[in-house]
Design a protein around this motif. Structure first.
Motif, mmCIF file in Angstrom:
data_model
loop_
_atom_site.group_PDB
_atom_site.id
_atom_site.type_symbol
_atom_site.label_atom_id
_atom_site.label_comp_id
_atom_site.label_asym_id
_atom_site.label_seq_id
_atom_site.Cartn_x
_atom_site.Cartn_y
_atom_site.Cartn_z
ATOM 1 N N MET A 260 62.490 42.767 -6.015
ATOM 2 C CA MET A 260 62.215 41.943 -7.193
ATOM 3 C C MET A 260 60.713 41.688 -7.338
ATOM 4 O O MET A 260 60.191 41.677 -8.456
ATOM 5 N N ASN A 261 60.007 41.498 -6.217
ATOM 6 C CA ASN A 261 58.550 41.318 -6.282
ATOM 7 C C ASN A 261 57.888 42.551 -6.874
ATOM 8 O O ASN A 261 56.977 42.445 -7.697
ATOM 9 N N ALA A 262 58.314 43.737 -6.442
ATOM 10 C CA ALA A 262 57.749 44.980 -6.972
ATOM 11 C C ALA A 262 58.022 45.098 -8.471
ATOM 12 O O ALA A 262 57.143 45.489 -9.244
ATOM 13 N N ILE A 263 59.222 44.736 -8.899
ATOM 14 C CA ILE A 263 59.572 44.804 -10.320
ATOM 15 C C ILE A 263 58.756 43.784 -11.108
ATOM 16 O O ILE A 263 58.204 44.101 -12.164
ATOM 17 N N ASN A 264 58.648 42.565 -10.580
ATOM 18 C CA ASN A 264 57.918 41.505 -11.283
ATOM 19 C C ASN A 264 56.422 41.806 -11.395
ATOM 20 O O ASN A 264 55.790 41.445 -12.388
ATOM 21 N N ARG A 265 55.845 42.440 -10.370
ATOM 22 C CA ARG A 265 54.429 42.815 -10.417
ATOM 23 C C ARG A 265 54.200 43.973 -11.379
ATOM 24 O O ARG A 265 53.101 44.187 -11.848
ATOM 25 N N GLY A 266 55.256 44.715 -11.624
ATOM 26 C CA GLY A 266 55.156 45.901 -12.470
ATOM 27 C C GLY A 266 55.284 47.132 -11.602
ATOM 28 O O GLY A 266 54.490 47.338 -10.693
ATOM 29 N N LEU A 267 56.307 47.907 -11.843
ATOM 30 C CA LEU A 267 56.554 49.072 -11.006
ATOM 31 C C LEU A 267 55.415 50.074 -11.067
ATOM 32 O O LEU A 267 55.167 50.785 -10.102
ATOM 33 N N ASP A 268 54.695 50.106 -12.176
ATOM 34 C CA ASP A 268 53.552 51.017 -12.270
ATOM 35 C C ASP A 268 52.459 50.634 -11.281
ATOM 36 O O ASP A 268 51.675 51.480 -10.857
ATOM 37 N N ALA A 269 52.416 49.355 -10.890
ATOM 38 C CA ALA A 269 51.403 48.884 -9.939
ATOM 39 C C ALA A 269 51.821 49.121 -8.487
ATOM 40 O O ALA A 269 51.019 48.958 -7.575
ATOM 41 N N THR A 270 53.074 49.506 -8.271
ATOM 42 C CA THR A 270 53.579 49.758 -6.922
ATOM 43 C C THR A 270 53.282 51.206 -6.545
ATOM 44 O O THR A 270 53.601 52.120 -7.293
ATOM 45 N N GLU B 118 69.896 43.976 -13.731
ATOM 46 C CA GLU B 118 69.299 43.729 -15.045
ATOM 47 C C GLU B 118 67.812 44.086 -15.040
ATOM 48 O O GLU B 118 67.303 44.684 -15.986
ATOM 49 N N ALA B 119 67.108 43.736 -13.957
ATOM 50 C CA ALA B 119 65.676 44.036 -13.862
ATOM 51 C C ALA B 119 65.434 45.549 -13.811
ATOM 52 O O ALA B 119 64.514 46.062 -14.461
ATOM 53 N N LEU B 120 66.266 46.269 -13.059
ATOM 54 C CA LEU B 120 66.124 47.721 -12.978
ATOM 55 C C LEU B 120 66.422 48.379 -14.319
ATOM 56 O O LEU B 120 65.737 49.324 -14.721
ATOM 57 N N THR B 121 67.444 47.883 -15.000
ATOM 58 C CA THR B 121 67.808 48.429 -16.308
ATOM 59 C C THR B 121 66.643 48.267 -17.281
ATOM 60 O O THR B 121 66.294 49.196 -18.007
ATOM 61 N N GLU B 122 66.026 47.084 -17.268
ATOM 62 C CA GLU B 122 64.890 46.848 -18.157
ATOM 63 C C GLU B 122 63.683 47.693 -17.776
ATOM 64 O O GLU B 122 62.919 48.121 -18.635
ATOM 65 N N ALA B 123 63.500 47.946 -16.477
ATOM 66 C CA ALA B 123 62.350 48.726 -16.005
ATOM 67 C C ALA B 123 62.495 50.201 -16.356
ATOM 68 O O ALA B 123 61.509 50.917 -16.480
ATOM 69 N N GLY B 124 63.724 50.659 -16.498
ATOM 70 C CA GLY B 124 63.965 52.070 -16.813
ATOM 71 C C GLY B 124 64.287 52.253 -18.274
ATOM 72 O O GLY B 124 64.061 51.384 -19.100
ATOM 73 N N GLU B 125 64.802 53.404 -18.573
ATOM 74 C CA GLU B 125 65.242 53.683 -19.932
ATOM 75 C C GLU B 125 66.439 54.607 -19.861
ATOM 76 O O GLU B 125 66.587 55.368 -18.922
ATOM 77 N N ASP B 126 67.294 54.521 -20.854
ATOM 78 C CA ASP B 126 68.516 55.321 -20.869
ATOM 79 C C ASP B 126 68.190 56.802 -21.037
ATOM 80 O O ASP B 126 67.320 57.168 -21.812
ATOM 81 N N ALA B 127 68.862 57.633 -20.258
ATOM 82 C CA ALA B 127 68.676 59.088 -20.339
ATOM 83 C C ALA B 127 69.993 59.749 -19.965
ATOM 84 O O ALA B 127 70.824 59.162 -19.283
#
Length: 126
Positions: A9-19, A97-106
């Motif tokens: 959750m910390n990685a998601i909240n910081r922004g996955l692009d920053a991880t 929910e956080a992972l769903t928002e971080a990704g996109e449907d494909a």
């Protein structure tokens, strides 16, 4: 497992692009180890997607579109199995929910058998 939830959750909240991809791969491997012995319907699909995500993150240049698609699918799958979890239902739902928002449907991708068969770290038994 609380540490895994907090770290993810910390990685998601910081922004996955920053991880950094290496750190992301470590987080994925921790989840693979945690889920290895779970016999809940849907867990094997999550493990396959985690293996594919780990393989992408271990590349020098991960495919951003594929990573986002995997995150979305992992989020959807995690949310679906949250109700069947014996504990941590609320944390699983929030993570999904956080992972769903971080990704996109494909569209579905083929199973990455090679990645699933050769995790970088040995799986730990609980």
């Amino acid at each position: 497992m609380a540490v895994k939830f907090a770290g993810t959750m910390n990685a998601i909240n910081r922004g996955l692009d920053a991880t950094k991809p290496e750190k992301g791969a470590d987080i994925v491997e921790d989840w693979e180890a945690a889920l290895a012995d779970i016999d809940t319907p849907g867990a094997k699909g999550i493990l396959r997607d985690l293996a594919s995500l780990r393989k992408q993150l271990e590349k020098g240049e991960p495919d951003a579109d594929r990573v986002h698609a995997l995150l979305h699918r992992l989020g959807t799958s995690t949310t679906k199995i949250a109700d069947r979890a014996e504990k941590s239902q609320d944390k699983l739902k929030a993570l999904g929910e956080a992972l769903t928002e971080a990704g996109e449907d494909a569209p579905d991708e083929e199973e990455d058998v090679a990645a699933a068969a050769s995790p970088k770290r040995a799986r730990k038994k609980a």
